[in-house]
Design a protein around this motif. Sequence first.
Motif, PDB file in Angstrom:
ATOM      1  N   PRO A   1     -13.741 -59.136  -1.480  1.00  0.00           N
ATOM      2  CA  PRO A   1     -12.595 -60.068  -1.505  1.00  0.00           C
ATOM      3  C   PRO A   1     -12.991 -59.566  -3.362  1.00  0.00           C
ATOM      4  N   TRP A   2     -13.527 -59.449  -3.885  1.00  0.00           N
ATOM      5  CA  TRP A   2     -14.510 -58.438  -5.552  1.00  0.00           C
ATOM      6  C   TRP A   2     -13.094 -57.342  -5.677  1.00  0.00           C
ATOM      7  N   ALA A   3     -13.191 -56.839  -4.440  1.00  0.00           N
ATOM      8  CA  ALA A   3     -12.144 -55.727  -4.800  1.00  0.00           C
ATOM      9  C   ALA A   3     -10.654 -56.231  -4.732  1.00  0.00           C
ATOM     10  N   ARG A   4     -10.195 -56.736  -4.023  1.00  0.00           N
ATOM     11  CA  ARG A   4      -8.907 -57.589  -3.632  1.00  0.00           C
ATOM     12  C   ARG A   4      -8.720 -58.295  -4.907  1.00  0.00           C
ATOM     13  N   LYS A   5      -9.862 -58.696  -5.198  1.00  0.00           N
ATOM     14  CA  LYS A   5      -9.445 -59.879  -7.020  1.00  0.00           C
ATOM     15  C   LYS A   5      -9.341 -59.334  -7.806  1.00  0.00           C
ATOM     16  N   HIS A   6     -10.071 -57.929  -8.423  1.00  0.00           N
ATOM     17  CA  HIS A   6     -10.263 -57.112  -9.635  1.00  0.00           C
ATOM     18  C   HIS A   6      -9.535 -56.482  -9.566  1.00  0.00           C
ATOM     19  N   HIS A   7      -9.405 -55.765  -8.442  1.00  0.00           N
ATOM     20  CA  HIS A   7      -8.467 -54.400  -8.930  1.00  0.00           C
ATOM     21  C   HIS A   7      -7.766 -54.613  -6.692  1.00  0.00           C
ATOM     22  N   PRO A   8      -6.971 -54.921  -6.733  1.00  0.00           N
ATOM     23  CA  PRO A   8      -6.113 -55.004  -5.377  1.00  0.00           C
ATOM     24  C   PRO A   8      -5.040 -53.247  -5.315  1.00  0.00           C
ATOM     25  N   LYS A   9      -4.488 -53.701  -6.300  1.00  0.00           N
ATOM     26  CA  LYS A   9      -4.059 -52.007  -6.023  1.00  0.00           C
ATOM     27  C   LYS A   9      -4.346 -50.389  -6.441  1.00  0.00           C
ATOM     28  N   TRP A  10      -5.883 -50.973  -6.186  1.00  0.00           N
ATOM     29  CA  TRP A  10      -7.402 -49.545  -6.091  1.00  0.00           C
ATOM     30  C   TRP A  10      -7.400 -49.902  -4.372  1.00  0.00           C
ATOM     31  N   TYR A  11      -7.341 -51.623  -3.965  1.00  0.00           N
ATOM     32  CA  TYR A  11      -8.056 -51.987  -3.235  1.00  0.00           C
ATOM     33  C   TYR A  11      -7.182 -51.121  -1.862  1.00  0.00           C
ATOM     34  N   LYS A  12      -5.846 -51.632  -2.556  1.00  0.00           N
ATOM     35  CA  LYS A  12      -4.787 -51.210  -1.386  1.00  0.00           C
ATOM     36  C   LYS A  12      -4.820 -49.998  -0.757  1.00  0.00           C
ATOM     37  N   ASP A  13      -4.779 -48.424  -1.785  1.00  0.00           N
ATOM     38  CA  ASP A  13      -5.102 -46.940  -1.881  1.00  0.00           C
ATOM     39  C   ASP A  13      -5.801 -47.134  -0.627  1.00  0.00           C
ATOM     40  N   VAL A  14      -7.826 -47.527  -0.773  1.00  0.00           N
ATOM     41  CA  VAL A  14      -9.172 -47.441  -0.515  1.00  0.00           C
ATOM     42  C   VAL A  14      -9.190 -48.044   1.059  1.00  0.00           C
ATOM     43  N   ALA A  15      -8.543 -48.587   1.129  1.00  0.00           N
ATOM     44  CA  ALA A  15      -8.377 -49.489   2.359  1.00  0.00           C
ATOM     45  C   ALA A  15      -7.048 -49.316   3.025  1.00  0.00           C
ATOM     46  N   GLY A  16      -6.367 -49.455   2.746  1.00  0.00           N
ATOM     47  CA  GLY A  16      -4.960 -48.942   3.394  1.00  0.00           C
ATOM     48  C   GLY A  16      -4.276 -50.367   4.239  1.00  0.00           C
ATOM     49  N   GLU A  17      -4.522 -51.070   3.465  1.00  0.00           N
ATOM     50  CA  GLU A  17      -4.564 -52.831   3.484  1.00  0.00           C
ATOM     51  C   GLU A  17      -3.346 -52.833   2.678  1.00  0.00           C
TER      52      GLU A  17
END
Length: 203
Positions: free
Chosen positions: A187-203
Motif C-alpha cells: 500500500p505504501w508503494a502504491r501510494k508514494h511510488h505507483p510507477k515504480w510499484y507497477k514496474d516491480v510488481a507487474g500490476e
Amino acid sequence: MSNYIERFSARERVLHWIVTGSFFTLLLSGLGLYSRLFNGYFTLFGGGRNAIVVHKIAGVVFFLSSLYMYLSHRKEVAAFDADDRSWIEQRGGYLSRKATHFNIGKYNPGQKLFALFIGAATLLLGVTGIFIWSPASFPRWLVQLSLLVHGLFFVLSVMFVIVHVYLATIGNPGTIEAMLWGRVTRPWARKHHPKWYKDVAGE
C-alpha cells in the motif's frame, strides 16, 4: 502474496548508513572547527586535535562512499519526466490541503534533487577540504576561499539533511522502513511510488 516488496538491497542499505554515519561524524567533529561557540563538542573526541584527526578520516570515508552512492544511482536521479515536473510544479502536494496523487517512479523529484545536491556538495566539500587539510601548501587566497565554500556547503548540507530526515520519518510514515529492513508495504508503494510499484510488481 506477501504484503511487502523489496525497495533496497542489503548493499544499498549498508552504503547508505556508511554515508549517514560518516556525515554525522563530520557534523559533530566539525562544529567546533566551524565556530568557537561549539568548542564543547571537542570533548566527544578527547580534544580539538583528536577532533581534527577524526574529521579528516570521516571526510575521506564520506567523500568516497557518498560519491560512489551517487554514481551508482546517477541515471535514476538525473532523469526528470513529465510526472516529475508536475510534482515540482505542485511542490509534491506538501503545501496543499487537498489530497494529491502523482505517478512517481522509484524516487520522487525531491529525493532526486536532494541526491543531486549531495553529489555536488560532496565534490565541493572534498576539493575544498584538500586545501584546508594542509593550508601551508597552498596560496592564502585559495585556502580562505576554500574555508568560505566549505563552511557554506556545510550549513546547506545540514539544512538539506534535516528536511531529508523529517520527510523519511514523520513527514512520510513508513519510508524509513526501506532503509532499515529493505522493504516497504505494498500500500505504501502504491501510494508514494505507483510507477515504480507497477514496474516491480507487474500490476
